[in-house]
Write a protein that holds these residues in place. Structure first.
Motif, PDB file in Angstrom:
ATOM      1  N   GLU A   1     119.711  43.297  60.576  1.00  0.00           N
ATOM      2  CA  GLU A   1     119.456  42.024  60.562  1.00  0.00           C
ATOM      3  C   GLU A   1     117.974  41.475  61.113  1.00  0.00           C
ATOM      4  N   MET A   2     117.566  42.466  61.937  1.00  0.00           N
ATOM      5  CA  MET A   2     116.328  42.191  62.546  1.00  0.00           C
ATOM      6  C   MET A   2     115.180  42.509  61.774  1.00  0.00           C
ATOM      7  N   ALA A   3     115.451  43.611  60.802  1.00  0.00           N
ATOM      8  CA  ALA A   3     114.436  43.976  59.877  1.00  0.00           C
ATOM      9  C   ALA A   3     114.444  42.953  58.661  1.00  0.00           C
ATOM     10  N   ASN A   4     115.456  42.316  58.584  1.00  0.00           N
ATOM     11  CA  ASN A   4     115.435  41.372  57.631  1.00  0.00           C
ATOM     12  C   ASN A   4     114.658  40.128  57.728  1.00  0.00           C
ATOM     13  N   LYS A   5     114.538  39.803  59.196  1.00  0.00           N
ATOM     14  CA  LYS A   5     113.684  38.647  59.615  1.00  0.00           C
ATOM     15  C   LYS A   5     112.139  38.955  59.979  1.00  0.00           C
ATOM     16  N   MET A   6     112.015  40.130  59.876  1.00  0.00           N
ATOM     17  CA  MET A   6     110.438  40.529  59.771  1.00  0.00           C
ATOM     18  C   MET A   6     109.691  40.434  58.475  1.00  0.00           C
ATOM     19  N   LYS A   7     108.481  40.129  58.593  1.00  0.00           N
ATOM     20  CA  LYS A   7     107.502  40.226  57.576  1.00  0.00           C
ATOM     21  C   LYS A   7     107.591  41.569  56.738  1.00  0.00           C
ATOM     22  N   GLY A   8     107.393  41.582  55.683  1.00  0.00           N
ATOM     23  CA  GLY A   8     107.284  42.879  54.856  1.00  0.00           C
ATOM     24  C   GLY A   8     108.474  43.283  54.222  1.00  0.00           C
ATOM     25  N   VAL A   9     108.528  44.666  53.770  1.00  0.00           N
ATOM     26  CA  VAL A   9     109.620  44.947  52.911  1.00  0.00           C
ATOM     27  C   VAL A   9     110.838  45.525  53.881  1.00  0.00           C
ATOM     28  N   THR A  10     112.143  44.905  53.854  1.00  0.00           N
ATOM     29  CA  THR A  10     113.253  44.750  54.652  1.00  0.00           C
ATOM     30  C   THR A  10     113.466  46.279  54.929  1.00  0.00           C
ATOM     31  N   GLY A  11     113.831  47.202  53.936  1.00  0.00           N
ATOM     32  CA  GLY A  11     114.074  48.658  53.884  1.00  0.00           C
ATOM     33  C   GLY A  11     113.090  49.409  54.922  1.00  0.00           C
ATOM     34  N   GLU A  12     111.932  49.096  54.512  1.00  0.00           N
ATOM     35  CA  GLU A  12     110.712  49.899  55.387  1.00  0.00           C
ATOM     36  C   GLU A  12     110.700  49.415  56.621  1.00  0.00           C
ATOM     37  N   ASN A  13     111.052  48.085  57.053  1.00  0.00           N
ATOM     38  CA  ASN A  13     110.999  47.426  58.312  1.00  0.00           C
ATOM     39  C   ASN A  13     112.407  48.214  59.268  1.00  0.00           C
ATOM     40  N   LEU A  14     113.438  48.316  58.627  1.00  0.00           N
ATOM     41  CA  LEU A  14     114.757  48.895  59.128  1.00  0.00           C
ATOM     42  C   LEU A  14     114.292  50.163  59.564  1.00  0.00           C
ATOM     43  N   LEU A  15     113.459  51.235  58.678  1.00  0.00           N
ATOM     44  CA  LEU A  15     113.279  52.516  59.137  1.00  0.00           C
ATOM     45  C   LEU A  15     112.196  52.392  60.400  1.00  0.00           C
ATOM     46  N   SER A  16     111.234  51.535  60.273  1.00  0.00           N
ATOM     47  CA  SER A  16     110.408  51.192  61.260  1.00  0.00           C
ATOM     48  C   SER A  16     110.963  50.907  62.766  1.00  0.00           C
ATOM     49  N   VAL A  17     112.183  50.158  62.699  1.00  0.00           N
ATOM     50  CA  VAL A  17     112.675  49.764  63.987  1.00  0.00           C
ATOM     51  C   VAL A  17     113.640  51.041  64.584  1.00  0.00           C
ATOM     52  N   LEU A  18     114.200  51.658  63.486  1.00  0.00           N
ATOM     53  CA  LEU A  18     115.112  52.977  63.874  1.00  0.00           C
ATOM     54  C   LEU A  18     114.216  53.860  64.744  1.00  0.00           C
ATOM     55  N   GLU A  19     112.823  54.292  64.119  1.00  0.00           N
ATOM     56  CA  GLU A  19     111.934  55.002  64.461  1.00  0.00           C
ATOM     57  C   GLU A  19     111.474  54.749  65.784  1.00  0.00           C
ATOM     58  N   SER A  20     111.389  53.447  66.082  1.00  0.00           N
ATOM     59  CA  SER A  20     111.011  52.981  67.527  1.00  0.00           C
ATOM     60  C   SER A  20     111.938  53.087  68.746  1.00  0.00           C
ATOM     61  N   ARG A  21     113.034  53.345  68.514  1.00  0.00           N
ATOM     62  CA  ARG A  21     114.302  53.798  69.625  1.00  0.00           C
ATOM     63  C   ARG A  21     113.694  54.956  70.363  1.00  0.00           C
ATOM     64  N   LEU A  22     113.829  54.726  71.583  1.00  0.00           N
ATOM     65  CA  LEU A  22     113.308  55.770  72.591  1.00  0.00           C
ATOM     66  C   LEU A  22     113.709  56.975  72.353  1.00  0.00           C
ATOM     67  N   ASP A  23     115.030  57.211  72.212  1.00  0.00           N
ATOM     68  CA  ASP A  23     115.429  58.762  71.975  1.00  0.00           C
ATOM     69  C   ASP A  23     114.777  59.294  70.833  1.00  0.00           C
ATOM     70  N   ASN A  24     114.526  58.354  69.546  1.00  0.00           N
ATOM     71  CA  ASN A  24     113.840  58.950  68.408  1.00  0.00           C
ATOM     72  C   ASN A  24     112.317  59.290  68.829  1.00  0.00           C
ATOM     73  N   VAL A  25     111.805  58.544  69.692  1.00  0.00           N
ATOM     74  CA  VAL A  25     110.523  58.987  70.124  1.00  0.00           C
ATOM     75  C   VAL A  25     110.296  60.118  70.792  1.00  0.00           C
ATOM     76  N   ILE A  26     111.165  60.069  71.816  1.00  0.00           N
ATOM     77  CA  ILE A  26     111.210  61.248  72.658  1.00  0.00           C
ATOM     78  C   ILE A  26     111.568  62.654  71.821  1.00  0.00           C
ATOM     79  N   TYR A  27     112.326  62.482  70.834  1.00  0.00           N
ATOM     80  CA  TYR A  27     112.558  63.545  69.823  1.00  0.00           C
ATOM     81  C   TYR A  27     111.085  64.051  68.980  1.00  0.00           C
TER      82      TYR A  27
END
Length: 206
Positions: free
Chosen positions: A77-103
């Motif tokens: 839902e967060m990605a869907n409200k962002m500008k751009g392509v929803t699917g790509e936004n979704l992956l960008s949001v998931l990548e920005s999780r702190l646990d993923n960044v640490i990995y």
């Protein structure tokens, strides 16, 4: 928040590919993904319907990042409200999780291990301790291993294992100070996971 606590290798076998949920083990002969789909009739499953294909892609993506349905839906839902392509936004949001960044920085050998290390309070964001794995980082933020944690045997072991790990371009790591900066949010070209995000968008758009 509840977490899947079963055998993670079973999840890889269910998706028919490596999800790299157990760190270094996934790169060795001990990896069990080649055993096939779990269950008595795992090898004789019928061809998936269009809905089934979309559902499996969503499940696979959730398992890559270690999030449950309610949180995954929130990210969509967060990605869907962002500008751009929803699917790509979704992956960008998931990548920005702190646990993923640490990995991604090599401060954890797997996302699960990175999540555990975050929960144990080993990291600072902009000089302040953050122990929330789902914290979403922003460009310009600085992530570092806490001074006391640098002496931890576990942290030293992880850093030794991941010494040669490549860090994505959207992150900037200083290996000497064990400090990293978020240069930008991850774009689709930065994400090396075999995910067909358009299938997830189609599933949630029904």
């Amino acid at each position: 928040m509840a977490r899947y606590t079963g055998a993670v290798c079973r999840l890889c076998r269910r998706e028919g590919q490596k999800l790299f949920l157990k760190g270094q083990r996934c790169y060795t002969d001990k990896c069990s993904v080649k055993r096939g789909t779990p269950g008595q009739h795992g090898q004789s499953r019928r061809k998936l319907s269009e809905y089934g294909v979309q559902l499996r892609e969503k499940q696979k993506t959730k398992r890559y990042y270690g999030v449950l349905e309610s949180q995954f839906r929130k990210y969509f839902e967060m990605a869907n409200k962002m500008k751009g392509v929803t699917g790509e936004n979704l992956l960008s949001v998931l990548e920005s999780r702190l646990d993923n960044v640490i990995y991604r920085l090599g401060f954890g050998t797997s996302r699960a291990e990175a999540r555990q290390l975050v929960l144990h309070g080993h990291f600072n964001v902009n000089g302040k301790r953050v122990d929330i794995p789902s914290y979403l980082v922003s460009p310009g933020e600085v992530i570092s291993i806490r001074e006391a944690s640098k002496k931890s045997a576990k942290i030293k072991e992880v850093l030794e294992i991941t010494e040669s790990k490549l860090v994505p371009d959207w992150l900037e790591l200083n290996r000497d100070s064990l400090e990293a900066k978020v240069v930008s949010l991850a774009s689709r070209e930065h994400i090396d996971l075999p995910i067909e995000e358009h299938l997830i968008v189609e599933l949630y758009s029904k």
